[in-house]
Motif scaffolding. Structure first.
Motif, short mmCIF file in Angstrom:
data_model
loop_
_atom_site.label_atom_id
_atom_site.label_comp_id
_atom_site.label_asym_id
_atom_site.label_seq_id
_atom_site.Cartn_x
_atom_site.Cartn_y
_atom_site.Cartn_z
N SER A 192 0.84 -1.20 0.00
CA SER A 192 0.00 0.00 0.00
C SER A 192 0.87 1.25 0.00
O SER A 192 0.57 2.22 -0.68
CB SER A 192 -0.90 0.02 1.24
N TRP A 193 1.93 1.18 0.77
CA TRP A 193 2.84 2.32 0.85
C TRP A 193 3.41 2.64 -0.53
O TRP A 193 3.43 3.78 -0.99
CB TRP A 193 3.96 1.98 1.83
N THR A 194 3.85 1.58 -1.24
CA THR A 194 4.39 1.79 -2.58
C THR A 194 3.32 2.34 -3.51
O THR A 194 3.63 3.14 -4.40
CB THR A 194 4.89 0.47 -3.17
N LEU A 195 2.10 1.89 -3.27
CA LEU A 195 1.00 2.32 -4.13
C LEU A 195 0.85 3.83 -4.08
O LEU A 195 0.71 4.50 -5.11
CB LEU A 195 -0.28 1.62 -3.66
N VAL A 196 0.88 4.35 -2.88
CA VAL A 196 0.73 5.80 -2.71
C VAL A 196 1.87 6.53 -3.41
O VAL A 196 1.66 7.50 -4.15
CB VAL A 196 0.69 6.16 -1.20
N THR A 197 3.09 6.02 -3.21
CA THR A 197 4.24 6.64 -3.86
C THR A 197 4.07 6.65 -5.36
O THR A 197 4.30 7.67 -6.04
CB THR A 197 5.52 5.86 -3.52
N LEU A 198 3.66 5.51 -5.87
CA LEU A 198 3.50 5.39 -7.32
C LEU A 198 2.46 6.38 -7.82
O LEU A 198 2.64 7.02 -8.86
CB LEU A 198 3.09 3.96 -7.67
N PHE A 199 1.38 6.49 -7.04
CA PHE A 199 0.31 7.40 -7.44
C PHE A 199 0.84 8.83 -7.55
O PHE A 199 0.64 9.51 -8.56
CB PHE A 199 -0.83 7.32 -6.42
#
Lengths: 1205, 246
Positions: free
Chosen positions: B36-43
């Motif tokens: 989830s953390w990576t998801l936010v970064t990617l976003f």
């Protein structure tokens, strides 16, 4: 009256009428106006419109085609011959590989003798026991024995579970054993009894009496058991005590195995496979058991084999109320036996194997191999304190805690030496088991006890060693001999040396040394058994390589054919080359064999003349195939040169041309499909992988569909592709999971994971499908107005009735088994005769089997007969059309296929003859035949399986529809390109030679004057041919991808109909559909169709990919080119499945033949693939090409006077 | 240039993420938070990149219109019309398209055999990632114009360099997710074999490959365009010559 006659009559009529009116034949302009290419989407939509051959030519055309038919062999026969050759190669390859891979163990016929123990016992005094009266190898401990075999008595059925709050129906149902364990702990022993796979009753009985490891190839002979020739304790018992001291009751597998020991005089045998209910056999055994127990002096050995528990497992699964009542009955019988036996009797209660979650067995999951073993005697059986004192811990294996207690684990064959020695018999010659130590420690004096055990162990080890020595003498190069040399041969020598060392000095014979000796012998026995298990199936590598090699070579040949023969037909003399190669192979086999035998590796294998013959036949015919291809390409190249230099250049380029996207994807799919066999995990999860392939195709198809130019067709295609994907997902949800899949798989095929009855909702859906399926097929065929002739009768009545009868049968079956069960549960275990309604002669059974037999009759006799007599789905319709095009059309009544005289057309109108179903003349007729195969396969399935197959048929229909839409789109795109180029080149935009308009709007111009039409048609035709000369042929769509998808769909359907690549997932109950007693012809056929039916269905559907909605419009020569593509596709499908088999062979036989999972995962998958390939081949060659396709092509060709080439 | 920076920064933090993935022993339960953390970064990353691209596109229209050939004319016209909405509007549309894309990805993941109820959370995670790699970034360039979406992704005919880049990245990401699923059934019992992880990894890796491929493709496109222009000139010259000869 056949349609053909009607049509001809109609044609004659039309001609006569038009002649009488003086008006030109109304049909001519259209036929002439269309360019000699296939009809695009716009034209096919008026499928019903008037397209009949030119009247003037039709008569001559038919005559000519008949003449040429007589001269040339029909293309379908030629195709069948080619495919037959491929099929024979497949058979030969499978035969060779199987002979190398599934080689059975060599059986030694020698028998152990009482006076030859193979061991020098004089040097060492082990006579601890003074109790034996008769001494053979070991003093007899028990005079009598009772062996009770409860089929499929799983270990957890036997042992008590104290901590369970929610008990399943099979736990704690044998309280008598629990009581014994608590009250007489030194008189009763419970073991976990581990069987070796295959866990089928016949193999287990062989192992339990001979102490050997029956190999997997015996599994197939369960249907007809033959006499056992190896040495076994039952024969030894008979030899020492006499036949009349043996008494047997139960399963007739025993009498089949021991016809000389168990005769009519001393046995009560009952048919096992014919029994449908749970109680017949058991009640019979119980009846016989009564008098036997009443007078125990009449026998020394009593064997009783109960089958009810196993049957209950197969029918209802373990967790079912029936299991409870069945086990309660068993409990009573065990209690009765234990109460009545004398002091010198050993009671053995055992299961021959376990059962898995569905109550089936055959494989080697833990639940299947773990049975229960209970030993009991009224005399003290073991000395518990001694067991701990001698610290034999590392010699013994224990279970994981079951119900809070740990139990001992013994191998099934360990019972054989134990029983033999305890009963004072020699150990059977071929035995590989080792004695169960507990039972030889019953003496009170510790020193005596350990000496007893050592003596037994030493006898046992000597016997096993003797066996290996004689095996080695007979097969000096075998793997066993090799393993003996390097792995376990020295262990026995070491133990004997140790014995000699301590034997010389009695002071050295301390308990520690004796235990040490014991350990050495045990080490030998265990190591040798492990080696045997590992290498028992002796692989014959040269044979396996030969099988895989010719299969691979044939695949490569076919690949060459697929690449090179894109639109030309089979080379003219191919058959002769194939036959010649085969004959040459037979002739040369004799001379080839000595040559081959010069190679070192082949000398060691068991290659026979037949093997060499098969190999050389295959090899030389493959050579012939290649030679004929090369010759043909040279001649065709020569003609190409004379025709035009450009074409020759093209034919050279053909070899290096990149495959189109769909061909590339087809290759990718096959490649990945082959790689599945590189790991056991992939084989285990293959059902998930298959969805991946099909959905990938779905996504690609979605791209294709969204690119379709025509909007209506595009929407249709997109919806269809999406529903294809949804259906694939739905199908994948129906599954029986294999054990290894674990939590990643949710079993849905049966009502629950613990049962093997269908769920109620699947029955409801099945009944509904009886209404839905024919309706959907009707809609499908009505698209092209093909609901005529046979389709009208078969789809609306025959098929519908067949499906309804089948579903009524399924409901009856379900209710019957439920009613049967309820009665059983109420009656419990009393000795009641059978229920009146359920027995084979009763009205219920009669009704049930009659219903399903009628349905089979529809699918196999009535339907095919009707179809054969007239397979066409076409009709003619006459319409009087107003000349001025005002739309006042009127259908001429009363002549739809009846040929009655029709009135002359009213003035001011023109009579037109429409051929209904013309656009799908080949496809519809073929489809009707396919639904017959569908019905046949569906009737053999379980309810959910039948629904799954209906969905499968829907998927097949969608696939062929999509292929047709894409084909039309390709054609339209090509046409647009041509039009654009012509316009560009001529620059005459205003000219009326607008090709596209001409194509689409031909019906509008119907009323145009004949002369104008003729003129226009000439220009159009000449323009079209000019376009052809300049821009090449219209694109032929590459159908390799749909073929591979169809082939993969067979795999999906196989898994979705409740099968897995394991032996235990075979649905044996289908052997009794419509057959009341086991029939040696129908039952295997039914089981085979149940298992491999999806492969049959998909293989039979293959020609549809080409001929579905393929317009039977002939070119100038009166020909339609269908067979080049058909040949390629048939070959492609065979090649796909055989390449998968090659991969299977390479990985299974080449890389993983010593893999831990070879018998559990790889070998069953190989068997599945081999049988699937054979079934697909046979279906393609015989059913699809030789029967259905040949008939369709002949009939349609005759009626429409076209020649299909 | 933008593509190169994108690929570079994606590549730099993948190893860090990999470390996280392999260090966790409890499988998905432990990897989910990090996912989830990576998801936010990617976003955030994709949004920034997308906005920059949109900005560059709109600012370059003026000059591009002057030198663009007939093929690119259309797209410049559309981007010019899309240039008027504010930054917030652009983000809003893109998020909406990204959400729809997530739904589509989820549906297709289920069609490919993911559980409908079982592990739905993990599947939605994969869908988010895929959408962030395909639909979301492309939406900054293509906007709400369905026709250009169809043209680029269905008819495989991107016309501008940015479109080509997005096309290659998106297709490669989907292919990578497809390819990544191959290792899931293997019985190696590694934490990175848990359900969505190999697919996400595959999507990332192939997204990066796609970036490079997209760069190469745009180079090829540029060259071909130049050659075509030259070829047309040569042809017309030849034609004139022939006319003179005759």
């Amino acid at each position: 009256m056949s349609l053909r006659k009607t049509l001809q009559k109609g044609k004659a009529q039309a001609r006569a009428e038009s002649g009488a009116d003086g008006a030109p034949p109304s049909l001519q302009p259209h036929t002439a106006a269309t360019p000699p290419s296939r009809t695009p989407a716009a034209a096919t939509s008026m499928a019903s419109s008037s397209r009949s051959p030119r009247p003037g030519q039709s008569g001559g055309g038919t005559l000519a085609s008949k003449e040429t038919l007589n001269k040339e062999r029909s293309p379908s026969t030629r195709l069948a011959k080619l495919l037959l050759w491929v099929f024979l190669i497949h058979i030969g390859a499978i035969y060779l590989f199987t002979r190398g891979f599934l080689l059975s163990r060599s059986v030694l016929d020698a028998k152990s003798e009482c006076n030859n123990t193979n061991v020098d016992e004089s040097a060492f005094d082990l006579q601890g026991h003074g109790r034996g009266e008769q001494e053979c190898w070991y003093p007899q401990q028990f005079k009598k024995a009772v062996v009770i075999v409860i089929d499929a008595l799983r270990f957890d059925f036997v042992v008590p579970h104290y901590d369970l709050t929610d008990e399943p129906y099979y736990i704690n149902k044998l309280p008598v054993i629990h009581k014994l364990l608590e009250s007489q702990p030194e008189n009763a022993l419970v073991f976990q009894f581990v069987a070796d796979p295959p866990t089928t009753t016949l193999q287990r009985l062989k192992a339990l009496t001979t102490g050997t490891l029956p190999t997997i190839i015996d599994a197939g002979s369960n249907f007809a058991s033959s006499a056992l020739k190896e040495d076994n304790w039952l024969s030894q018992f008979e030899a020492s005590r006499g036949q009349d001291r043996v008494l047997f009751m139960g399963d007739d597998t025993w009498t089949g195995l021991f016809p000389n020991v168990l005769t009519v005089n001393n046995s009560h045998s009952f048919p096992s496979l014919d029994t449908h209910d749970l109680d017949t056999l058991d009640n019979g055994v119980i009846h016989a058991l009564g008098p036997a127990l009443a007078d125990i002096s009449k026998w020394d050995l009593l064997i009783a084999h109960f089958l009810g528990v196993d049957h209950c497992g197969h029918t209802f699964g373990p967790n079912d109320p029936h299991m409870e009542s069945k086990l309660a009955q068993m409990n009573d019988q065990i209690e009765r036996v234990i109460d009545s036996v004398s002091d010198d009797t050993l009671v053995v209660i055992m299961g021959d194997h376990g059962m898995n979650g569905h109550g089936d067995h055959g494989g080697d999951s833990d639940d299947e191999i773990e049975a229960g073993l209970v030993l009991y005697s009224k005399r003290k059986l073991i000395n518990k304190s001694l067991m701990d004192r001698f610290s034999l811990g590392d010699m013994l294996q224990y279970t994981k805690p079951v119900g809070g207690t740990v139990y001992r684990t013994v191998t099934q064959i360990d019972l054989v030496p134990t029983l033999s020695l305890l009963l004072g018999l020699p150990i059977p010659f071929n035995n590989l088991g080792s004695v169960i130590p507990e039972l030889f420690l019953s003496a009170t004096n510790p020193d005596h006890a350990i000496r007893d055990l050592l003596r037994a162990m030493r006898l046992n080890a000597a016997q096993v060693s003797t066996y290996f020595e004689s095996y080695k003498d007979l097969h000096p190069t075998s793997d066993i001999a090799l393993a003996m040399q390097i792995e376990f041969g020295a262990l026995f020598e070491r133990a004997e040396r140790f014995m000699r060392d301590i034997g010389q000095d009695s002071r050295q014979q301390t308990t520690e040394h004796l235990v040490q000796a014991l350990r050495l012998y045990s080490d030998f026995l265990r190591t040798s058994l492990t080696s045997c298990k590992r290498i028992w199936a002796h692989f014959d590598v040269p044979l396996m390589a030969a099988g895989g090699g010719i299969l691979l070579a044939s695949c490569l040949c076919l690949l060459v054919y697929i690449v090179a023969y894109r639109d030309s037909s089979i080379p003219p003399y191919l058959e002769r080359f194939l036959a010649g190669g085969t004959l040459f192979g037979i002739a040369s086999a004799r001379y080839l064999k000595p040559l081959l035998l010069k190679v070192q590796i082949i000398q060691d294998s068991s290659v026979g003349l037949v093997d060499v013959m098969i190999f050389s036949m295959a090899g030389f015919s493959i050579l012939g195939f290649l030679i004929s291809l090369v010759l043909h390409s040279r001649t065709s190249a020569a003609t190409a040169v004379s025709a035009s230099a450009r074409r020759e250049k093209k034919s050279l380029l053909r070899w290096i041309r990149l495959p189109p996207l769909s061909g590339f994807l087809a290759c990718l799919f096959i490649f990945v499909n082959c790689l599945i066999f590189a790991s056991n995990s992939y084989i285990v999860h293959e059902s998930t992988f298959v969805i991946g392939f099909l959905q990938t195709f779905g996504v690609i198809g979605l791209l294709f569909s969204m690119r379709v130019p025509d909007k209506e067709a595009r929407n249709k295609a997109v919806v269809m592709t999406l529903s294809f994907m949804v259906m694939t997902r739905l199908l994948s949800a129906s599954t029986v999971c294999r054990e290894e899949q674990g939590h990643l798989c949710l079993p849905t095929f049966y009502a629950s994971a613990q049962q093997s009855v269908p769920s109620q909702w699947s029955l409801v859906m099945l009944v509904a499908s009886g209404a839905i399926t024919p309706y959907v097929i009707r809609r499908l065929l009505s698209q092209t107005k093909s609901m005529n002739g046979i389709a009208l009768i078969w789809i609306d009545y025959g098929l519908r009735l067949g499906i309804i009868l089948g579903s009524v049968y399924a409901v009856l079956d379900f209710e019957g088994s439920k009613a049967d069960g309820n009665r059983n549960a109420n009656v419990g275990n009393t000795f009641e005769p059978l229920m009146a309604g359920i027995n084979p002669g009763g009205p219920y059974m009669w009704l049930k089997s009659t219903l399903v037999r009628t349905a089979f009759g529809f699918a196999l006799i009535v339907g095919p007969a009707a179809w054969w007599s007239n397979p066409l789905c076409m009709d003619i319709q006459m319409v009087d059309e107003a000349v001025d095009g005002s739309g006042a059309n009127k259908v001429v009544p009363g002549n739809r296929g009846r040929g009655t005289a029709t009135p002359a057309p009213p003035p001011g109108t023109q009579r037109k003859v429409y051929i209904l179903g013309y656009a799908n003349a080949f496809g519809a007729s073929y489809y009707v035949a396919l639904t017959m195969i569908f019905l046949f396969v569906m009737l053999t399935q379980k309810p959910l399986g039948a629904i799954v197959l209906s969905l499968g048929l829907a998927q097949i229909s969608i696939l062929v529809e999509l292929v047709d839409i894409w084909r039309d789109a390709d054609f339209a795109r090509w046409q647009q390109g041509v039009v654009a180029r012509i316009q560009k080149e001529t620059g005459t935009l205003a000219s009326q030679t607008d090709l596209a308009d001409d194509e689409a709007g031909s019906s509008k111009e119907a009323a145009a004057a004949a002369a104008a039409a003729a003129l226009e048609s000439v220009t159009a035709e000449s323009l079209a041919s000019a376009a052809l000369a300049k821009h090449g042929q219209p694109p032929t769509q590459d159908l390799l991808l749909p073929t591979v998808v169809l082939s993969l769909m067979a795999n999906l359907l196989f898994f979705a109909t409740g099968h897995q690549a394991t032996l235990s997932s075979i649905q044996w109950s289908s052997a009794f559909i419509g057959v009341t007693t086991l029939n040696y012809f129908f039952s295997p056929v039914l089981v085979a169709v149940n298992t491999l039916g999806p492969f049959m269905l998909c293989a039979a559907a293959l020609p549809l990919v080409v001929i579905w909605k393929c317009s039977p419009k002939a070119d100038k020569l009166g020909k339609i080119k269908l067979f080049p593509e058909l040949t390629r596709l048939c070959i492609m499908m065979m090649m796909h499945q055989s390449l998968v088999l090659v991969a299977n062979m390479v990985f299974t036989g080449g890389m993983f033949r010593r893999h831990l999972m070879v018998w559990k995962v790889f070998a069953p998958r190989f068997m599945l693939q081999a049988s699937a390939l054979v079934v697909m081949d046979v279906t393609l060659v015989v059913v699809a090409v030789l029967v259905i396709l040949a008939r369709v092509v002949k009939e349609v060709g005759q009626v429409l006077s076209v020649r299909v080439v | 240039m933008v593509n190169l920076t994108a690929s570079y920064s994606t590549l730099t933090w993948i190893p860090a993420w990999l470390d996280k993935g392999t260090n966790t022993t409890k499988g998905t339960e432990a990897t989910l938070p990090s996912l989830s953390w990576t998801l936010v970064t990617l976003f955030i990353f994709q949004t920034v990149v997308g906005l920059v691209q949109a900005h560059l596109l709109s600012s370059s229209t003026a000059t591009a219109a002057a030198i663009s050939t007939t093929g690119a004319m259309k797209s410049t016209a559309t981007s010019r019309s899309a240039q008027s909405p504010s930054l917030l509007n652009v983000i809003n549309t893109s998020i909406a398209i990204g959400a729809v894309g997530t739904l589509i990805c989820h549906i297709f993941a289920v069609l490919f055999g993911a559980g409908t109820v079982h592990q739905a959370k993990e599947t939605s995670q994969l869908a988010c990632y895929l959408s962030l790699l395909t639909f979301y970034p492309a939406s900054f360039v293509l906007g709400t114009d369905l026709k250009s979406w169809l043209r680029v992704f269905i008819h495989n005919s991107p016309e501008t360099y940015t479109e080509a880049a997005h096309y290659c990245q998106g297709m490669m990401a989907i292919f990578g997710a497809w390819l990544g699923s191959i290792v899931i059934p293997l019985d190696w019992d590694r934490s990175w074999q848990a359900w969505p992880v190999p697919c996400i990894l595959g999507a990332f890796l192939f997204y990066c490959v796609g970036t490079v491929v997209g760069f190469v493709v745009s180079l090829v496109m540029r060259q071909r365009k130049a050659r075509e222009e030259f070829g047309i000139k040569a042809n017309t010259k030849k034609g004139e010559k022939a006319a003179i000869d005759s």
